[in-house]
Scaffold this motif. Structure first.
Motif, PDB file in Angstrom:
ATOM      1  N   GLY A 225       0.810  -1.208   0.000  1.00 26.15           N
ATOM      2  CA  GLY A 225       0.000   0.000   0.000  1.00 26.15           C
ATOM      3  C   GLY A 225       0.846   1.262   0.000  1.00 26.15           C
ATOM      4  O   GLY A 225       0.331   2.353   0.178  1.00 26.15           O
ATOM      5  N   GLY A 226       2.160   1.095  -0.221  1.00 27.65           N
ATOM      6  CA  GLY A 226       3.063   2.238  -0.215  1.00 27.65           C
ATOM      7  C   GLY A 226       3.329   2.773  -1.616  1.00 27.65           C
ATOM      8  O   GLY A 226       2.748   2.309  -2.606  1.00 27.65           O
ATOM      9  N   THR A 227       4.205   3.772  -1.676  1.00 27.25           N
ATOM     10  CA  THR A 227       4.567   4.380  -2.960  1.00 27.25           C
ATOM     11  C   THR A 227       6.082   4.415  -3.063  1.00 27.25           C
ATOM     12  O   THR A 227       6.779   4.638  -2.077  1.00 27.25           O
ATOM     13  N   PHE A 365      -2.156  11.291  -8.231  1.00 29.85           N
ATOM     14  CA  PHE A 365      -1.930   9.930  -8.745  1.00 29.85           C
ATOM     15  C   PHE A 365      -1.412   9.015  -7.634  1.00 29.85           C
ATOM     16  O   PHE A 365      -1.988   7.959  -7.363  1.00 29.85           O
ATOM     17  N   TYR A 366      -0.329   9.423  -6.961  1.00 27.33           N
ATOM     18  CA  TYR A 366       0.288   8.539  -5.953  1.00 27.33           C
ATOM     19  C   TYR A 366      -0.585   8.361  -4.720  1.00 27.33           C
ATOM     20  O   TYR A 366      -0.511   7.345  -4.045  1.00 27.33           O
ATOM     21  N   GLU A 367      -1.444   9.358  -4.434  1.00 25.16           N
ATOM     22  CA  GLU A 367      -2.297   9.238  -3.247  1.00 25.16           C
ATOM     23  C   GLU A 367      -3.393   8.198  -3.412  1.00 25.16           C
ATOM     24  O   GLU A 367      -4.064   7.850  -2.439  1.00 25.16           O
ATOM     25  N   THR A 385      -0.084  -0.933  -4.191  1.00 24.37           N
ATOM     26  CA  THR A 385       1.265  -0.376  -4.093  1.00 24.37           C
ATOM     27  C   THR A 385       1.640   0.196  -5.452  1.00 24.37           C
ATOM     28  O   THR A 385       1.495  -0.490  -6.469  1.00 24.37           O
ATOM     29  N   VAL A 386       2.098   1.443  -5.478  1.00 23.89           N
ATOM     30  CA  VAL A 386       2.425   2.112  -6.746  1.00 23.89           C
ATOM     31  C   VAL A 386       3.929   2.343  -6.846  1.00 23.89           C
ATOM     32  O   VAL A 386       4.532   2.943  -5.945  1.00 23.89           O
ATOM     33  N   VAL A 387       4.517   1.843  -7.924  1.00 23.94           N
ATOM     34  CA  VAL A 387       5.945   2.068  -8.193  1.00 23.94           C
ATOM     35  C   VAL A 387       6.049   2.802  -9.524  1.00 23.94           C
ATOM     36  O   VAL A 387       5.653   2.279 -10.565  1.00 23.94           O
ATOM     37  N   ARG A 407       8.621  14.511  -3.306  1.00 23.11           N
ATOM     38  CA  ARG A 407       7.854  15.140  -2.213  1.00 23.11           C
ATOM     39  C   ARG A 407       6.657  14.282  -1.810  1.00 23.11           C
ATOM     40  O   ARG A 407       6.115  14.438  -0.722  1.00 23.11           O
ATOM     41  N   VAL A 408       6.243  13.390  -2.706  1.00 20.40           N
ATOM     42  CA  VAL A 408       5.011  12.610  -2.469  1.00 20.40           C
ATOM     43  C   VAL A 408       5.326  11.183  -2.036  1.00 20.40           C
ATOM     44  O   VAL A 408       4.724  10.668  -1.100  1.00 20.40           O
ATOM     45  N   VAL A 409       6.277  10.530  -2.732  1.00 23.15           N
ATOM     46  CA  VAL A 409       6.520   9.100  -2.470  1.00 23.15           C
ATOM     47  C   VAL A 409       7.382   8.929  -1.221  1.00 23.15           C
ATOM     48  O   VAL A 409       8.073   9.853  -0.799  1.00 23.15           O
TER      49      VAL A 409
END
Length: 590
Positions: A225-227, A365-367, A385-387, A407-409
């Motif tokens: 569930g992470g980035t 997008f990443y959120e 989970t987004v890579v 700044r986001v991941v």
């Protein structure tokens, strides 16, 4: 359906008038061929439309027809094993229809309307259901059960439900809502791509997504569930890392978005994925994969659609309670599409010509990643989970897309061209990368793998950083100026780099390492360090320690199969025995 006319064409941007009822992000059909476009700006009676197909030949006066619906994806059985373009047109169907090149204006439903799927109900007439409840299942592939859910926003009592074979558009159940209205439920849902799919609750990402890649799992882990982002210059191995994650990551569904990458890279993906075997089931990896192919020679605007299409499909599988891994390769190409459209809209440019809202779009997008409690009365848990790969020009990590992404991941795997040229893969630089999930993952590892996992990781990182400082001294005055303890640090750090962090993606055993084996491998190297330190203190010669045959066994531990873990105990005993012999001076006279 209302109709307007084109007043201006500027590449993928079309300006039209005469559509007073059109709303933001509505889909419109442009020109006589009905090219797919999306409204991205409304100024008075003028609509700015980004067209997802080649616009050559369009001109003022051509018709524009509004569908009145936002850009949406079809969700249901048939997604897995499919290869879509950026606006969810199935490429295999289009090839049969028009040949190898996509003809402008060609249409094909995303999900096969003729194929029948075996539907097995999970509820019975009279049962009360709420949004997100699973009413039945379809065995979509041999390894994935597709769960048919009540669409968001609906709840009530099941009046009728049938078992049997149905197409995705045939009703499988009838739901009587609270208001008394009867709604036919099919196996297919539609969902607007720019709208996040709802869930009950977002959970903290507190468990690792094991990838089998030692440098990732041990030093820079990503949580379920992470980035994460993988920035790196051309040729540094971004695509190989993403292939390895797709194949080995602890995820049940993989969504791979080729977003504006070169055609040959996407071709590699399309050729390799059907050949890859899923290590868990032995079936082809495609049985649990959705591919979205969008190459750099396709219209630039379609790159934006492909990102949203991919993440909406990934959210849908997450809602079923699956762990989903989404690979986006690469978000830099998507940002270039935003820059192109922003320039044509004559917006005030931000840094390096990118739009001022670049950071917001990346964050949106990443959120959408996360570990959640899904809708439904069974409180099932799903994770997305987004890579994202980032391709900064010339490997310059200070450029706006990389900086806005960072700044986001929460995880930064910095690929290094120097490591890639030295054939050290994965080429993730251990001095510049980081993971903000390290602490929560460490707690999990200490409980589930070994209580000293965190200590070993911290010591390995310290040795690698110490090596970097010592290398500066060696470059200035030579290695002979170092003390024996410093030379031991250099040798052990080299062992960590070459025997632990270096991993061969094409070796049958070395391509994947379980968390338990990673722990045993690192423990071996650090045990050698501590035992060698003791031997040095008791007067052993460094040259004997450096060249001792046990070091070869440590180096080859990466090739020990998971079924032969007892061999690690033997090597540990051998290290203790060898260093004790050296300390006592026995080995020096042998």
């Amino acid at each position: 359906m209302n109709q307007g006319i084109i007043t201006k064409v500027s590449g993928p941007l079309v300006v039209a008038t005469g559509l007073p009822e059109a709303k933001m992000f509505d889909v419109v059909k442009v020109g006589t061929q009905g090219l797919v476009g999306e409204v991205i700006e409304i100024r008075g009676d003028k609509l700015s439309i980004q067209v997802y197909e080649e616009t050559s030949g369009l001109g003022p006066g051509d018709p524009v027809v509004s569908t009145g619906e936002p850009l949406s994806v079809e969700l249901g059985p048939g997604l897995l094993e499919s290869i879509f373009d950026g606006i969810q047109r199935p490429l295999d169907v289009i090839e049969k229809k028009v040949g190898s090149f996509i003809t402008r204006g060609v249409e094909a439903p995303a999900l096969n309307r003729e194929k029948k799927w075996k539907f097995v109900p999970r509820v019975k007439p009279g049962d009360r259901v709420v949004e997100g409840d699973v009413i039945g299942t379809v065995q979509e592939t041999v390894i994935v059960e597709h769960r048919i859910m009540v669409p968001p926003g609906l709840s009530g009592v099941i009046e009728d439900i049938r078992e049997g074979e149905f197409t995705v558009t045939e009703p499988v159940a009838v739901l009587k809502t609270e208001s008394g209205q009867k709604v036919e439920l099919t196996m297919m849902q539609k969902w607007p791509v720019r709208k996040t799919r709802p869930y009950k609750e977002k959970l903290p990402p507190d468990r690792p997504m094991a990838t089998g890649q030692r440098v990732i799992d041990t030093l820079f882990p990503v949580a379920k569930g992470g980035t994460a982002c993988i920035p790196g210059p051309f040729g540094s191995g971004k695509t190989v890392v993403q292939h390895q994650l797709a194949k080995w990551a602890d995820a049940e569904i993989v969504v791979y978005i080729g977003c504006g990458e070169r055609g040959n890279e996407m071709t590699d993906v399309l050729l390799e994925f059907p050949e890859l075997k899923d290590p868990k089931s032995g079936e082809p990896l495609m049985k649990r994969t959705v591919l979205i192919a969008n190459t750099s020679n396709m219209p630039v605007a379609a790159r934006e659609a492909s990102i949203y299409t991919g993440i909406t499909i990934a959210e849908y599988f997450r809602d079923m309670g699956y762990s989903v891994a989404l690979m986006a390769d690469s978000t830099s190409r998507w940002a270039e599409a935003l820059r192109e459209m922003s320039g044509r809209l004559e917006e005030m440019p931000g840094e390096e010509g990118y739009p001022a809202y670049l950071a917001r779009r990346l964050a949106e997008f990443y959120e959408r990643a996360g570990r959640v409690i899904c809708l439904g009365s069974d409180n099932r848990e799903g994770a997305l989970t987004v890579v994202g790969a980032v391709s900064p020009p010339g490997g310059d990590l200070s450029e706006p897309v990389t900086q806005s992404t960072l700044r986001v991941v929460k995880v930064f795997w910095a690929l290094d061209s120097q490591l890639a040229y030295a054939r050290h893969f994965p080429a993730i630089n251990w001095l510049t990368s980081y993971s903000l999930y390290s602490d929560v993952v460490e707690d999990y590892m200490n409980k589930n793998i070994s209580s000293d996992w965190g200590e070993l990781r911290a010591e390995a990182m310290r040795l690698l950083q110490e090596e970097d400082s010592l290398q500066e001294i060696v470059r200035l005055v030579g290695i002979d100026a170092l003390s024996t303890s410093d030379r031991l640090v250099l040798e052990v750090a080299r062992s960590i780099r070459e025997d632990f962090l270096h991993q061969n993606a094409f070796h049958e055993v070395d391509t994947y390492t379980s968390l338990n084996k990673q722990y045993r491998m690192l423990k071996l190297i650090l045990m050698f360090y501590h035992e060698a330190q003791k031997a040095l203190e008791k007067g052993a010669l460094f040259s004997y320690i450096e060249k001792h045959p046990v070091r070869e066994r440590i180096a080859r531990a990466k090739y020990i199969e998971e079924s032969n873990m007892h061999l690690f105990d033997e090597i540990e005993e051998e290290i203790k025995r060898a260093m004790q012999d050296l300390a006592e001076g026995g080995a020096a006279h042998a």
